[in-house]
Design a protein around this motif. Structure first.
Motif, PDB file in Angstrom:
ATOM      1  N   ARG A  25      53.477  19.824  37.649  1.00 18.65           N
ATOM      2  CA  ARG A  25      52.188  18.985  37.845  1.00 18.65           C
ATOM      3  C   ARG A  25      51.717  19.432  39.164  1.00 18.65           C
ATOM      4  NH1 ARG A  25      53.140  14.697  35.373  1.00 18.65           N
ATOM      5  NH2 ARG A  25      54.082  13.694  37.254  1.00 18.65           N
ATOM      6  N   GLU A  26      52.770  19.379  40.154  1.00 21.58           N
ATOM      7  CA  GLU A  26      52.260  19.814  41.484  1.00 21.58           C
ATOM      8  C   GLU A  26      51.878  21.448  41.750  1.00 21.58           C
ATOM      9  OE1 GLU A  26      52.088  19.628  45.800  1.00 21.58           O
ATOM     10  OE2 GLU A  26      52.359  18.023  44.490  1.00 21.58           O
ATOM     11  N   TYR A  27      52.544  22.391  41.161  1.00 17.62           N
ATOM     12  CA  TYR A  27      52.422  23.508  41.378  1.00 17.62           C
ATOM     13  C   TYR A  27      51.759  24.338  40.360  1.00 17.62           C
ATOM     14  CZ  TYR A  27      55.525  22.977  45.095  1.00 17.62           C
ATOM     15  OH  TYR A  27      56.182  22.708  46.237  1.00 17.62           O
ATOM     16  N   ALA A  28      51.167  23.761  39.329  1.00 14.98           N
ATOM     17  CA  ALA A  28      50.401  24.325  38.091  1.00 14.98           C
ATOM     18  C   ALA A  28      49.435  25.167  38.712  1.00 14.98           C
ATOM     19  CB  ALA A  28      49.957  23.425  37.154  1.00 14.98           C
ATOM     20  N   PRO A  29      48.233  24.309  39.628  1.00 10.72           N
ATOM     21  CA  PRO A  29      47.111  24.870  40.026  1.00 10.72           C
ATOM     22  C   PRO A  29      47.588  26.164  40.968  1.00 10.72           C
ATOM     23  CG  PRO A  29      47.280  22.529  40.703  1.00 10.72           C
ATOM     24  CD  PRO A  29      48.278  23.032  40.216  1.00 10.72           C
ATOM     25  N   LEU A  30      48.739  26.220  41.623  1.00  7.86           N
ATOM     26  CA  LEU A  30      48.835  27.466  42.320  1.00  7.86           C
ATOM     27  C   LEU A  30      49.416  28.429  41.222  1.00  7.86           C
ATOM     28  CD1 LEU A  30      50.061  29.123  45.075  1.00  7.86           C
ATOM     29  CD2 LEU A  30      52.340  27.901  44.582  1.00  7.86           C
ATOM     30  N   VAL A  31      49.879  28.320  40.279  1.00 10.17           N
ATOM     31  CA  VAL A  31      50.475  29.412  39.272  1.00 10.17           C
ATOM     32  C   VAL A  31      49.011  29.652  38.600  1.00 10.17           C
ATOM     33  CG1 VAL A  31      51.545  29.660  36.889  1.00 10.17           C
ATOM     34  CG2 VAL A  31      52.582  28.628  39.034  1.00 10.17           C
ATOM     35  N   TRP A  32      48.154  29.017  38.349  1.00  4.06           N
ATOM     36  CA  TRP A  32      47.057  29.254  37.663  1.00  4.06           C
ATOM     37  C   TRP A  32      46.237  30.133  38.568  1.00  4.06           C
ATOM     38  CZ3 TRP A  32      45.115  29.434  32.960  1.00  4.06           C
ATOM     39  CH2 TRP A  32      43.939  29.779  32.594  1.00  4.06           C
ATOM     40  N   CYS A  41      41.961  37.081  32.302  1.00  8.61           N
ATOM     41  CA  CYS A  41      40.995  36.239  31.537  1.00  8.61           C
ATOM     42  C   CYS A  41      41.805  35.108  31.488  1.00  8.61           C
ATOM     43  CB  CYS A  41      40.598  37.026  30.014  1.00  8.61           C
ATOM     44  SG  CYS A  41      41.796  37.077  28.937  1.00  8.61           S
ATOM     45  N   ARG A  42      41.122  33.979  30.884  1.00  8.22           N
ATOM     46  CA  ARG A  42      41.511  32.618  30.616  1.00  8.22           C
ATOM     47  C   ARG A  42      42.839  32.826  29.752  1.00  8.22           C
ATOM     48  NH1 ARG A  42      39.242  28.199  32.561  1.00  8.22           N
ATOM     49  NH2 ARG A  42      37.205  28.359  33.225  1.00  8.22           N
ATOM     50  N   ALA A  43      42.746  33.455  28.587  1.00  6.86           N
ATOM     51  CA  ALA A  43      43.857  33.529  27.497  1.00  6.86           C
ATOM     52  C   ALA A  43      45.237  34.156  28.389  1.00  6.86           C
ATOM     53  CB  ALA A  43      43.523  34.078  26.247  1.00  6.86           C
ATOM     54  N   ASP A  44      44.898  35.255  29.096  1.00  7.35           N
ATOM     55  CA  ASP A  44      45.878  35.964  29.524  1.00  7.35           C
ATOM     56  C   ASP A  44      46.567  35.156  30.915  1.00  7.35           C
ATOM     57  OD1 ASP A  44      45.666  38.148  27.732  1.00  7.35           O
ATOM     58  OD2 ASP A  44      44.776  39.414  29.074  1.00  7.35           O
ATOM     59  N   ALA A  45      45.819  34.593  31.735  1.00  9.65           N
ATOM     60  CA  ALA A  45      46.179  33.568  32.584  1.00  9.65           C
ATOM     61  C   ALA A  45      47.118  32.432  31.943  1.00  9.65           C
ATOM     62  CB  ALA A  45      44.870  32.890  33.547  1.00  9.65           C
ATOM     63  N   ALA A  46      46.514  31.974  30.852  1.00  9.08           N
ATOM     64  CA  ALA A  46      47.463  31.052  30.348  1.00  9.08           C
ATOM     65  C   ALA A  46      48.822  31.499  29.961  1.00  9.08           C
ATOM     66  CB  ALA A  46      46.883  30.400  29.187  1.00  9.08           C
ATOM     67  N   ASP A  47      48.712  32.784  29.505  1.00  4.44           N
ATOM     68  CA  ASP A  47      50.107  33.317  28.957  1.00  4.44           C
ATOM     69  C   ASP A  47      51.055  33.697  30.488  1.00  4.44           C
ATOM     70  OD1 ASP A  47      49.444  33.479  26.512  1.00  4.44           O
ATOM     71  OD2 ASP A  47      48.963  35.645  26.192  1.00  4.44           O
ATOM     72  N   ALA A  48      50.253  34.152  31.274  1.00  9.40           N
ATOM     73  CA  ALA A  48      51.147  34.319  32.533  1.00  9.40           C
ATOM     74  C   ALA A  48      51.822  33.062  33.034  1.00  9.40           C
ATOM     75  CB  ALA A  48      50.197  35.165  33.731  1.00  9.40           C
ATOM     76  N   HIS A  79      54.365  38.278  39.661  1.00  7.32           N
ATOM     77  CA  HIS A  79      55.111  39.213  38.835  1.00  7.32           C
ATOM     78  C   HIS A  79      54.868  38.983  37.215  1.00  7.32           C
ATOM     79  CE1 HIS A  79      57.859  40.827  41.807  1.00  7.32           C
ATOM     80  NE2 HIS A  79      58.079  39.786  42.241  1.00  7.32           N
ATOM     81  N   GLU A  80      54.632  37.909  36.859  1.00  8.63           N
ATOM     82  CA  GLU A  80      54.517  37.470  35.330  1.00  8.63           C
ATOM     83  C   GLU A  80      52.919  37.829  35.310  1.00  8.63           C
ATOM     84  OE1 GLU A  80      56.504  36.975  33.195  1.00  8.63           O
ATOM     85  OE2 GLU A  80      58.217  36.565  34.564  1.00  8.63           O
ATOM     86  N   SER A  81      52.039  37.824  36.345  1.00  8.01           N
ATOM     87  CA  SER A  81      50.684  37.949  35.894  1.00  8.01           C
ATOM     88  C   SER A  81      50.651  39.580  35.877  1.00  8.01           C
ATOM     89  CB  SER A  81      49.790  37.580  37.358  1.00  8.01           C
ATOM     90  OG  SER A  81      49.718  36.188  37.364  1.00  8.01           O
ATOM     91  N   GLY A  89      46.506  45.986  29.398  1.00 10.71           N
ATOM     92  CA  GLY A  89      45.682  47.143  29.901  1.00 10.71           C
ATOM     93  C   GLY A  89      45.330  47.909  29.018  1.00 10.71           C
ATOM     94  N   ARG A  90      45.476  48.177  27.763  1.00  9.88           N
ATOM     95  CA  ARG A  90      45.064  49.013  26.755  1.00  9.88           C
ATOM     96  C   ARG A  90      44.281  48.331  26.007  1.00  9.88           C
ATOM     97  NH1 ARG A  90      48.706  53.923  25.888  1.00  9.88           N
ATOM     98  NH2 ARG A  90      49.830  53.852  27.632  1.00  9.88           N
ATOM     99  N   GLU A  91      44.115  47.004  25.980  1.00 10.51           N
ATOM    100  CA  GLU A  91      43.367  46.001  24.873  1.00 10.51           C
ATOM    101  C   GLU A  91      42.077  45.841  25.686  1.00 10.51           C
ATOM    102  OE1 GLU A  91      45.524  42.480  24.402  1.00 10.51           O
ATOM    103  OE2 GLU A  91      47.138  43.495  23.612  1.00 10.51           O
ATOM    104  N   ILE A  92      40.981  45.619  25.121  1.00 12.43           N
ATOM    105  CA  ILE A  92      39.521  45.250  25.385  1.00 12.43           C
ATOM    106  C   ILE A  92      39.314  43.918  24.951  1.00 12.43           C
ATOM    107  CG2 ILE A  92      37.363  45.605  25.539  1.00 12.43           C
ATOM    108  CD1 ILE A  92      37.752  48.601  24.731  1.00 12.43           C
ATOM    109  N   PRO A  93      39.307  42.947  26.053  1.00  7.27           N
ATOM    110  CA  PRO A  93      39.048  41.421  25.718  1.00  7.27           C
ATOM    111  C   PRO A  93      37.931  41.241  25.037  1.00  7.27           C
ATOM    112  CG  PRO A  93      39.629  41.784  28.145  1.00  7.27           C
ATOM    113  CD  PRO A  93      39.363  43.151  27.389  1.00  7.27           C
ATOM    114  N   ALA A  94      37.722  40.314  24.037  1.00 10.32           N
ATOM    115  CA  ALA A  94      36.445  40.274  23.341  1.00 10.32           C
ATOM    116  C   ALA A  94      35.583  39.640  24.205  1.00 10.32           C
ATOM    117  CB  ALA A  94      36.902  39.225  22.148  1.00 10.32           C
ATOM    118  N   GLU A  95      35.917  38.808  25.464  1.00  9.76           N
ATOM    119  CA  GLU A  95      34.860  38.223  26.087  1.00  9.76           C
ATOM    120  C   GLU A  95      33.999  39.237  26.648  1.00  9.76           C
ATOM    121  OE1 GLU A  95      37.836  36.734  29.104  1.00  9.76           O
ATOM    122  OE2 GLU A  95      38.240  34.972  27.760  1.00  9.76           O
ATOM    123  N   ARG A  96      34.296  40.422  26.940  1.00 10.30           N
ATOM    124  CA  ARG A  96      33.303  41.508  27.486  1.00 10.30           C
ATOM    125  C   ARG A  96      32.323  41.686  26.484  1.00 10.30           C
ATOM    126  NH1 ARG A  96      37.481  45.955  30.343  1.00 10.30           N
ATOM    127  NH2 ARG A  96      38.355  44.557  31.640  1.00 10.30           N
TER     128      ARG A  96
END
Length: 185
Positions: A25-32, A41-48, A79-81, A89-96
């Motif tokens: 809870r303390e460090y989640a905002p930092l990781v995000w 993007c949001r989905a990839d940030a959630a994965d990272a 590192h995880e990001s 890198g080779r995928e094109i996010p649908a958000e675009r």
């Protein structure tokens, strides 16, 4: 790191689930913020973020200096990001494809584009510490100064002063490029 935080860390290492949740809870905002700062993007940030917490949980017992926890978590998130970004890198996010048509005319788009390029040139000319600080505050404005200080290895009471100096320097660099604040908004 204060003794309460160090105690929390030690309890989490010992397997205390309540302490672990408090650390997350303390460090989640930092990781995000780190994940989003890497252009995910949001989905990839959630994965990272998820990958970061898995890595932190696995390696938490190896942490030798409790006072470096925030920096260690930020480095792990970086590192995880980068791993997620490389995988995607080779995928094109649908958000675009869901980008709405601009409502501005071509002239304002061209002017804004030129202003944005100048702004990024000025930002890139800042010292690395200013880039890190301003970038983190822009990507995660909800972070508190203590969280920012821990993430960047700064004293909490110097975050605000350093922010002010960095913004002042950025304004001077923008003035040299003839970019005014009123045109930035």
């Amino acid at each position: 790191m204060d003794t309460e935080s160090e105690s929390l860390l030690r309890r989490a290492i010992a397997g205390d689930e309540v302490a672990w949740r408090a650390l997350v809870r303390e460090y989640a905002p930092l990781v995000w913020a780190v994940a989003r700062r890497h252009g995910l993007c949001r989905a990839d940030a959630a994965d990272a973020s998820q990958n970061t917490w898995i890595a932190v949980a696995r390696r938490l017992p190896t942490l030798r200096r409790a006072d470096r926890l925030a920096g260690w978590i930020a480095t792990t998130a970086r590192h995880e990001s980068l791993k997620v970004r490389a995988e995607r890198g080779r995928e094109i996010p649908a958000e675009r494809f869901d980008v709405p048509e601009p409502v501005d005319g071509p002239e304002s788009i061209v002017l804004r584009s030129a202003r944005d390029r100048a702004l990024w040139r000025a930002f890139a000319s800042l010292p690395e510490r200013c880039q890190a600080l301003l970038g983190l505050l822009a990507q995660a404005p909800e972070l508190t100064y203590p969280q920012v200080g821990r993430a960047l290895g700064m004293k909490v009471n110097s975050v605000g002063q350093t922010r002010g100096r960095c913004l002042s320097l950025l304004r001077r660099r923008l003035a040299m490029l003839d970019i005014r604040e009123e045109s930035a908004g």
